[in-house]
Design a protein around this motif. Structure first.
Motif, mmCIF file in Angstrom:
data_model
loop_
_atom_site.group_PDB
_atom_site.id
_atom_site.type_symbol
_atom_site.label_atom_id
_atom_site.label_comp_id
_atom_site.label_asym_id
_atom_site.label_seq_id
_atom_site.Cartn_x
_atom_site.Cartn_y
_atom_site.Cartn_z
ATOM 1 N N LEU A 41 0.849 -1.187 0.000
ATOM 2 C CA LEU A 41 0.000 0.000 0.000
ATOM 3 C C LEU A 41 0.884 1.235 0.000
ATOM 4 O O LEU A 41 2.090 1.149 0.215
ATOM 5 C CB LEU A 41 -0.906 0.015 1.242
ATOM 6 N N ALA A 42 0.270 2.398 -0.205
ATOM 7 C CA ALA A 42 0.998 3.668 -0.112
ATOM 8 C C ALA A 42 0.094 4.734 0.471
ATOM 9 O O ALA A 42 -1.126 4.724 0.246
ATOM 10 C CB ALA A 42 1.498 4.120 -1.489
ATOM 11 N N VAL A 43 0.688 5.640 1.232
ATOM 12 C CA VAL A 43 0.002 6.868 1.629
ATOM 13 C C VAL A 43 0.437 7.920 0.618
ATOM 14 O O VAL A 43 1.616 8.278 0.540
ATOM 15 C CB VAL A 43 0.368 7.304 3.059
ATOM 16 N N THR A 44 -0.508 8.381 -0.182
ATOM 17 C CA THR A 44 -0.185 9.304 -1.263
ATOM 18 C C THR A 44 -1.339 10.287 -1.444
ATOM 19 O O THR A 44 -2.289 10.291 -0.654
ATOM 20 C CB THR A 44 0.120 8.530 -2.560
ATOM 21 N N ASN A 45 -1.238 11.125 -2.490
ATOM 22 C CA ASN A 45 -2.302 12.091 -2.751
ATOM 23 C C ASN A 45 -3.010 11.750 -4.056
ATOM 24 O O ASN A 45 -2.638 10.816 -4.769
ATOM 25 C CB ASN A 45 -1.756 13.526 -2.753
ATOM 26 N N ALA A 46 -4.048 12.519 -4.375
ATOM 27 C CA ALA A 46 -4.854 12.231 -5.563
ATOM 28 C C ALA A 46 -4.034 12.258 -6.853
ATOM 29 O O ALA A 46 -4.210 11.374 -7.702
ATOM 30 C CB ALA A 46 -6.033 13.194 -5.632
ATOM 31 N N PRO A 47 -3.127 13.229 -7.060
ATOM 32 C CA PRO A 47 -2.309 13.173 -8.275
ATOM 33 C C PRO A 47 -1.456 11.913 -8.362
ATOM 34 O O PRO A 47 -1.242 11.375 -9.455
ATOM 35 C CB PRO A 47 -1.434 14.430 -8.155
ATOM 36 N N GLY A 48 -0.973 11.405 -7.231
ATOM 37 C CA GLY A 48 -0.193 10.174 -7.236
ATOM 38 C C GLY A 48 -1.025 8.977 -7.664
ATOM 39 O O GLY A 48 -0.552 8.106 -8.406
ATOM 40 N N VAL A 49 -2.269 8.916 -7.206
ATOM 41 C CA VAL A 49 -3.170 7.832 -7.595
ATOM 42 C C VAL A 49 -3.433 7.874 -9.091
ATOM 43 O O VAL A 49 -3.389 6.852 -9.783
ATOM 44 C CB VAL A 49 -4.484 7.914 -6.789
#
Length: 209
Positions: free
Chosen positions: A175-183
């Protein structure tokens, strides 16, 4: 410019911005360094400044690199979020000066998984590996859904939200903790999300400028 002791907080805020934007208007194309790559919250905030004030952006791999480039005068200004754990190194550097500050919200953040994985959290009860910057790790515990929040976590260090997304996309974490642009950029899917946070952004320049 008046000193902070002479000004009310709102007046100081306006005075700093007036001084800084006047300099940007008189010296078109000033360089602004911040954390990259494209899609980080820092990049998105810097873009809004660059488009409005005609700045040149330098996206760097870490805030250590941003500090180094600023101190060595390879960039003229640095944009750093108040949430960055090493911000005091900018504040206490004798060759730098806090030029201005402002509040702006980040994009949506959350826990992401690869799009081709099974829907929902990774199956099982054992440890789960999560790619994340240190500064946003707390988001994981805040939004982790049932069946995931109680599982042990093995953290995979990431240099940015985009780095975390890239690590996940190439199979370096569950998993990753990321932001909407990363997704979007890495074609991931959300497992859980939370709204962006309003962050105070700081702008540093050289003390003698």
């Amino acid at each position: 410019m008046a000193t902070p002791a002479d000004l009310a907080p709102a007046e100081e805020y306006r005075a700093r911005w007036t001084e800084l934007t006047r300099q940007w208007a008189e010296q078109p194309g000033c360089s602004l360094g911040t954390l990259g790559p494209a899609g980080t919250s820092s990049h998105l905030t810097a873009v809004s400044l660059a488009e409005r004030y005609g700045l040149r952006l330098a996206l760097l791999p870490s805030f250590d690199a941003v500090l180094s480039e600023l101190v060595s005068r390879k960039v003229e200004f640095a944009l750093v979020p108040s949430a960055y754990q090493g911000l005091t190194r900018f504040h206490w550097h004798g060759g730098l000066r806090l030029r201005a500050f402002f509040a702006q919200a980040t994009p949506e953040y959350g826990i992401a998984a690869r799009a081709d994985d099974e829907p929902g959290p990774p199956p099982g009860t054992g440890p789960v590996s999560v790619a994340a910057m240190w500064e946003v790790r707390r988001i994981y515990a805040e939004v982790a859904p049932a069946g995931l929040g109680d599982r042990p976590v093995r953290w995979v260090d990431a240099g940015s939200t985009q780095d975390a997304a890239a690590i996940l996309a190439r199979g370096g974490a569950d998993l990753a903790v990321t932001n909407a642009p990363g997704v979007r950029a890495h074609r991931l899917r959300w497992v859980a999300t939370r709204p962006g946070a309003e962050v105070v952004w700081t702008l540093f320049g050289h003390a003698d400028a």
